[in-house]
Motif scaffolding. Sequence first.
Motif, PDB file in Angstrom:
ATOM      1  N   THR A  15       6.333 -51.593 -31.382  1.00 55.70           N
ATOM      2  CA  THR A  15       7.142 -51.038 -32.458  1.00 55.70           C
ATOM      3  C   THR A  15       6.528 -49.781 -33.066  1.00 55.70           C
ATOM      4  O   THR A  15       7.237 -48.862 -33.439  1.00 55.70           O
ATOM      5  CB  THR A  15       7.356 -52.077 -33.576  1.00 55.70           C
ATOM      6  N   SER A  16       5.193 -49.752 -33.177  1.00 62.78           N
ATOM      7  CA  SER A  16       4.535 -48.590 -33.778  1.00 62.78           C
ATOM      8  C   SER A  16       3.044 -48.598 -33.454  1.00 62.78           C
ATOM      9  O   SER A  16       2.198 -48.694 -34.340  1.00 62.78           O
ATOM     10  CB  SER A  16       4.740 -48.582 -35.303  1.00 62.78           C
ATOM     11  N   PRO A  17       2.686 -48.476 -32.181  1.00 61.50           N
ATOM     12  CA  PRO A  17       1.267 -48.533 -31.828  1.00 61.50           C
ATOM     13  C   PRO A  17       0.487 -47.329 -32.344  1.00 61.50           C
ATOM     14  O   PRO A  17       1.021 -46.227 -32.480  1.00 61.50           O
ATOM     15  CB  PRO A  17       1.297 -48.543 -30.291  1.00 61.50           C
ATOM     16  N   VAL A  18      -0.782 -47.568 -32.644  1.00 63.33           N
ATOM     17  CA  VAL A  18      -1.698 -46.507 -33.066  1.00 63.33           C
ATOM     18  C   VAL A  18      -2.366 -45.938 -31.813  1.00 63.33           C
ATOM     19  O   VAL A  18      -2.888 -46.696 -30.979  1.00 63.33           O
ATOM     20  CB  VAL A  18      -2.757 -47.066 -34.028  1.00 63.33           C
ATOM     21  N   LEU A  19      -2.349 -44.624 -31.670  1.00 62.49           N
ATOM     22  CA  LEU A  19      -2.905 -43.969 -30.500  1.00 62.49           C
ATOM     23  C   LEU A  19      -4.307 -43.458 -30.851  1.00 62.49           C
ATOM     24  O   LEU A  19      -4.460 -42.518 -31.623  1.00 62.49           O
ATOM     25  CB  LEU A  19      -2.000 -42.812 -30.067  1.00 62.49           C
ATOM     26  N   PHE A  20      -5.337 -44.087 -30.296  1.00 60.64           N
ATOM     27  CA  PHE A  20      -6.725 -43.738 -30.598  1.00 60.64           C
ATOM     28  C   PHE A  20      -7.622 -44.414 -29.577  1.00 60.64           C
ATOM     29  O   PHE A  20      -7.372 -45.567 -29.251  1.00 60.64           O
ATOM     30  CB  PHE A  20      -7.097 -44.209 -32.012  1.00 60.64           C
ATOM     31  N   PRO A  21      -8.660 -43.780 -29.075  1.00 63.11           N
ATOM     32  CA  PRO A  21      -9.176 -42.459 -29.414  1.00 63.11           C
ATOM     33  C   PRO A  21      -8.622 -41.312 -28.557  1.00 63.11           C
ATOM     34  O   PRO A  21      -9.161 -40.202 -28.609  1.00 63.11           O
ATOM     35  CB  PRO A  21     -10.675 -42.623 -29.153  1.00 63.11           C
ATOM     36  N   ASP A  24     -21.807 -35.156 -18.645  1.00 56.23           N
ATOM     37  CA  ASP A  24     -21.908 -35.352 -17.180  1.00 56.23           C
ATOM     38  C   ASP A  24     -21.711 -36.805 -16.745  1.00 56.23           C
ATOM     39  O   ASP A  24     -22.055 -37.168 -15.619  1.00 56.23           O
ATOM     40  CB  ASP A  24     -23.255 -34.846 -16.641  1.00 56.23           C
ATOM     41  N   LYS A  25     -21.132 -37.625 -17.614  1.00 58.67           N
ATOM     42  CA  LYS A  25     -20.851 -39.004 -17.254  1.00 58.67           C
ATOM     43  C   LYS A  25     -19.356 -39.247 -17.324  1.00 58.67           C
ATOM     44  O   LYS A  25     -18.682 -38.750 -18.224  1.00 58.67           O
ATOM     45  CB  LYS A  25     -21.584 -39.961 -18.190  1.00 58.67           C
ATOM     46  N   ALA A  26     -18.818 -40.000 -16.365  1.00 58.49           N
ATOM     47  CA  ALA A  26     -17.392 -40.308 -16.318  1.00 58.49           C
ATOM     48  C   ALA A  26     -17.096 -41.562 -17.128  1.00 58.49           C
ATOM     49  O   ALA A  26     -17.835 -42.560 -17.063  1.00 58.49           O
ATOM     50  CB  ALA A  26     -16.945 -40.507 -14.883  1.00 58.49           C
ATOM     51  N   TYR A  27     -15.992 -41.496 -17.900  1.00 62.22           N
ATOM     52  CA  TYR A  27     -15.516 -42.634 -18.672  1.00 62.22           C
ATOM     53  C   TYR A  27     -14.030 -42.826 -18.375  1.00 62.22           C
ATOM     54  O   TYR A  27     -13.302 -41.853 -18.174  1.00 62.22           O
ATOM     55  CB  TYR A  27     -15.699 -42.400 -20.170  1.00 62.22           C
ATOM     56  N   THR A  28     -13.590 -44.071 -18.411  1.00 58.87           N
ATOM     57  CA  THR A  28     -12.200 -44.392 -18.122  1.00 58.87           C
ATOM     58  C   THR A  28     -11.508 -44.936 -19.368  1.00 58.87           C
ATOM     59  O   THR A  28     -12.024 -45.831 -20.037  1.00 58.87           O
ATOM     60  CB  THR A  28     -12.103 -45.437 -16.992  1.00 58.87           C
ATOM     61  N   LEU A  29     -10.337 -44.357 -19.673  1.00 59.29           N
ATOM     62  CA  LEU A  29      -9.488 -44.858 -20.748  1.00 59.29           C
ATOM     63  C   LEU A  29      -8.048 -44.851 -20.275  1.00 59.29           C
ATOM     64  O   LEU A  29      -7.600 -43.880 -19.661  1.00 59.29           O
ATOM     65  CB  LEU A  29      -9.598 -43.973 -21.996  1.00 59.29           C
ATOM     66  N   SER A  30      -7.319 -45.907 -20.579  1.00 52.96           N
ATOM     67  CA  SER A  30      -5.905 -45.952 -20.238  1.00 52.96           C
ATOM     68  C   SER A  30      -5.097 -45.159 -21.264  1.00 52.96           C
ATOM     69  O   SER A  30      -5.617 -44.743 -22.311  1.00 52.96           O
ATOM     70  CB  SER A  30      -5.408 -47.392 -20.170  1.00 52.96           C
ATOM     71  N   ARG A  31      -3.844 -44.948 -20.964  1.00 52.22           N
ATOM     72  CA  ARG A  31      -2.967 -44.133 -21.798  1.00 52.22           C
ATOM     73  C   ARG A  31      -2.999 -44.589 -23.258  1.00 52.22           C
ATOM     74  O   ARG A  31      -2.890 -45.773 -23.555  1.00 52.22           O
ATOM     75  CB  ARG A  31      -1.546 -44.218 -21.250  1.00 52.22           C
ATOM     76  N   HIS A  32      -3.164 -43.639 -24.154  1.00 50.94           N
ATOM     77  CA  HIS A  32      -3.156 -43.848 -25.610  1.00 50.94           C
ATOM     78  C   HIS A  32      -4.366 -44.604 -26.137  1.00 50.94           C
ATOM     79  O   HIS A  32      -4.409 -44.941 -27.326  1.00 50.94           O
ATOM     80  CB  HIS A  32      -1.887 -44.557 -26.070  1.00 50.94           C
ATOM     81  N   GLY A  33      -5.360 -44.888 -25.302  1.00 52.65           N
ATOM     82  CA  GLY A  33      -6.572 -45.512 -25.811  1.00 52.65           C
ATOM     83  C   GLY A  33      -6.447 -46.993 -26.075  1.00 52.65           C
ATOM     84  O   GLY A  33      -5.505 -47.656 -25.635  1.00 52.65           O
ATOM     85  N   PHE A  34      -7.414 -47.526 -26.846  1.00 48.81           N
ATOM     86  CA  PHE A  34      -7.542 -48.986 -26.978  1.00 48.81           C
ATOM     87  C   PHE A  34      -7.294 -49.553 -28.363  1.00 48.81           C
ATOM     88  O   PHE A  34      -7.246 -50.766 -28.538  1.00 48.81           O
ATOM     89  CB  PHE A  34      -8.946 -49.415 -26.522  1.00 48.81           C
ATOM     90  N   ALA A  35      -7.149 -48.732 -29.391  1.00 46.71           N
ATOM     91  CA  ALA A  35      -7.040 -49.282 -30.752  1.00 46.71           C
ATOM     92  C   ALA A  35      -5.864 -50.243 -30.884  1.00 46.71           C
ATOM     93  O   ALA A  35      -5.947 -51.256 -31.593  1.00 46.71           O
ATOM     94  CB  ALA A  35      -6.909 -48.148 -31.772  1.00 46.71           C
ATOM     95  N   ARG A  36      -4.766 -49.935 -30.216  1.00 49.96           N
ATOM     96  CA  ARG A  36      -3.556 -50.752 -30.343  1.00 49.96           C
ATOM     97  C   ARG A  36      -3.744 -52.170 -29.811  1.00 49.96           C
ATOM     98  O   ARG A  36      -2.939 -53.061 -30.102  1.00 49.96           O
ATOM     99  CB  ARG A  36      -2.396 -50.076 -29.605  1.00 49.96           C
TER     100      ARG A  36
END
Length: 290
Positions: A45-51, A65-77
């Motif tokens: 209904t209204s997810p928070v997009l962060f980080p 120089d390090k790779a990090y993985t995040l899915s769309r819109h981050g993890f706060a939601r």
Amino acid sequence: MSITIQNTHLTVSIHEKGAELYSIRHRQHDLEYMWSGDPAFWGKTSPVLFPIVGTLKNNTYYYNDKAYTLSRHGFARDHVFEVEEQTSDSAVFLLRSQEEMLTRYPFPFELRIRYVLMEDALQVAYTVTNTGPAMMYFSLGAHPAFRVPMMAGTQYEDHYLAFTLTEDAPHWPISTQGLLETTPQPFLQKTNRITLQHKLFENDAIVLKDLRSDVISLRSDKHAHGLDFTYTEFPYMGLWAAPGADFVCIEPWCGIADSVDHNQQLTVKEGIEQLEAGGQWSRRWTARFY
């Protein structure tokens, strides 16, 4: 679990998971303004997009120089927030960085979301605190979905979005990988109005940059109800609905998806916010309902 706040005009409910707003009801009009969250179309209904806001190229960014993985819109939601404060007409939700988060996002933080009612308006304020020892890089956005049609006996196409100023703004198409194309396409051409149609969102969200207006209103010529959405502190705007679904999202963003040719370096990502160690950053939007 959820929290409800209210005053003489509005009753508002927020889930503790994601600090996600899910109901705004006008008490005098007995009118619900939020999308129902029907999972057949879109279960939020209204997810928070962060980080981050939007999609990273290959869901990956590089920092030092390090790779990090995040899915769309981050993890706060996806995380349960602590209810830090609550009164009859306001509530503050808190998310602190956790060890698991730091494996995907190496910046210790506190994220607070404050909901407060002011007569017939709801203000939502976001405060990010950098609790780490180094510069913090992040994006943050809102994604509220408003119910359309708002009244029985009306259709989706009976509603429109109105801007306070005449706009002449292109939109940035989104690729099949969820990234921004590099060439904008004509969209708002010397107008202050968009008639809502489901086909508008057939190719994902409408992404706008550098709008002149600071208020978008959702209205109809068939009735007197609607809302005025003020987003002065956000440089990007997304408009979106799931295919065939009866809602429209008005999404103010501080940050944006990667472009198709981005080098994936977090520190030079378009729209990225920077916050020094110990610093605080705040933004807010306000919606008035009638």
